[in-house]
Enzyme design. Structure first.
Site, PDB file in Angstrom:
ATOM      1  N   GLU A 104       0.816  -1.209   0.000  1.00 38.83           N
ATOM      2  CA  GLU A 104       0.000   0.000   0.000  1.00 38.83           C
ATOM      3  C   GLU A 104       0.857   1.269   0.000  1.00 38.83           C
ATOM      4  OE1 GLU A 104      -3.028  -0.211  -0.507  1.00 38.83           O
ATOM      5  OE2 GLU A 104      -3.883  -1.998   0.430  1.00 38.83           O
ATOM      6  N   HIS A 134      -2.753   2.830   8.230  1.00 38.94           N
ATOM      7  CA  HIS A 134      -3.867   2.024   7.728  1.00 38.94           C
ATOM      8  C   HIS A 134      -4.010   0.789   8.604  1.00 38.94           C
ATOM      9  CE1 HIS A 134      -6.495  -0.360   5.266  1.00 38.94           C
ATOM     10  NE2 HIS A 134      -5.552  -1.252   4.981  1.00 38.94           N
ATOM     11  N   HIS A 174      -7.402  -2.077  10.443  1.00 37.67           N
ATOM     12  CA  HIS A 174      -8.722  -2.673  10.249  1.00 37.67           C
ATOM     13  C   HIS A 174      -9.531  -2.673  11.553  1.00 37.67           C
ATOM     14  CE1 HIS A 174      -6.254  -5.272   7.202  1.00 37.67           C
ATOM     15  NE2 HIS A 174      -6.477  -4.059   6.724  1.00 37.67           N
ATOM     16  N   GLU A 197     -16.083  13.479  22.626  1.00 35.65           N
ATOM     17  CA  GLU A 197     -14.733  13.657  22.107  1.00 35.65           C
ATOM     18  C   GLU A 197     -14.678  13.633  20.579  1.00 35.65           C
ATOM     19  OE1 GLU A 197     -15.563  11.756  24.590  1.00 35.65           O
ATOM     20  OE2 GLU A 197     -14.347  12.442  26.292  1.00 35.65           O
ATOM     21  N   HIS A 207     -13.268  -3.072   4.721  1.00 34.74           N
ATOM     22  CA  HIS A 207     -11.822  -3.319   4.770  1.00 34.74           C
ATOM     23  C   HIS A 207     -11.160  -2.626   5.951  1.00 34.74           C
ATOM     24  CE1 HIS A 207      -7.764  -3.546   2.406  1.00 34.74           C
ATOM     25  NE2 HIS A 207      -7.547  -3.368   3.685  1.00 34.74           N
TER      26      HIS A 207
END
Length: 276
Positions: free
Chosen positions: A115, A138, A140, A168, A209
């Site tokens: 990525e 990145h 999940h 928050e 994803h």
């Protein structure tokens, strides 16, 4: 000091381990990149020669000469803190922009995450918005991903939902969250779609994803994603308790919160015209 013992590698080890322990980076899922300045790199004598050149499938010319500490492709986050010189690497974008020079790490022949082009596209976009931005992350997060199955993929709807799950949220990500369509990961297409959203947001949903987040420091981006996921977890918990909400944070409450903390909500999602 050797780069292996630097605060940058130590922070990468700490954050990737925390991401793994949260369950957000199963197996070899997830990736992180951190931009270092020339002055920061110049502190280390062991970064003065190129180990090897690695091609990348993206024209990163706008970032030529920049340095990135990045996690490796196929690497398990649970191992990074024990094997940082194997599972991460420090690279410099070449002047041609189609490859990187490896200065440290990936000592078993490894390469940056698949990525990495998506990271670089986001770095390009965010540096135009704020030159201090230097981290892309990145992972999940479970409840965040679940939202992409059960809610409409609508940026206003998801953003306001998350804002209303805890006070928050609005303070931490007042611009809300961006959403792209489901796309095949590891492609330049998903990277460009993400980067386009990063012109406005610091958090982007990859439906079914994961999440892309960016910011000034590893702690900031980790905290940003942590806050988004906590809001999604609260929503999941409400649904597991039957989903019958008796009271909630209202739009007026959000306006008062924004005024109190000096933040400006995304005007496409919440108008401040009705502030008392």
């Amino acid at each position: 000091m050797e780069f292996k013992n630097s605060k940058y590698v130590e922070k990468m080890c700490e954050i990737t381990n925390e991401l793994y322990k949260h369950g957000w980076d199963e197996r070899n899922g997830g990736n992180v990149s951190l931009r270092l300045t020339q002055d920061e790199v110049d502190q280390f004598d062991d970064l003065n020669k190129v180990i090897r050149n690695i091609p990348i499938k993206f024209d990163a010319t706008p970032l030529a000469g920049q340095y990135y500490l990045v996690t490796g492709t196929g690497r398990y986050f649970k191992n990074v803190h024990n094997y940082p010189e194997r599972d991460t690497g420090l690279v410099k974008i070449t002047d041609e922009g189609n490859s990187v020079d490896l200065l440290w790490g990936f000592n078993d022949g490894g390469q940056p995450t698949s990525e990495f082009p998506a990271h670089l596209m986001t770095h390009i976009a965010r540096q135009k918005v704020d030159s201090n931005q230097r981290v892309v992350m990145h992972c999940h997060p479970t409840n965040w991903v679940a939202l992409s199955f059960t809610r409409n993929l609508d940026e206003k709807e998801i953003s306001k939902l998350l804002w209303k799950m805890q006070a928050e949220s609005l303070v931490v990500f007042p611009e809300g969250v961006g959403i792209i369509p489901y796309m095949t990961p590891g492609t330049n297409e998903i990277g460009q779609a993400t980067a386009d959203k990063m012109n406005e947001f610091r958090v982007v949903m990859w439906p079914h994803h994961g999440i892309f987040g960016c910011g000034d420091s590893m702690d900031e981006v980790y905290g940003l994603i942590e806050t988004v996921e906590k809001a999604a977890l609260i929503y999941t918990t409400i649904q597991s308790q039957g989903g019958d909400i008796k009271q909630e944070i209202t739009d007026d409450d959000l306006r008062d919160l924004a005024k109190s903390f000096g933040v400006t909500p995304n005007p496409k999602f919440l108008s401040m015209d009705k502030v008392k």
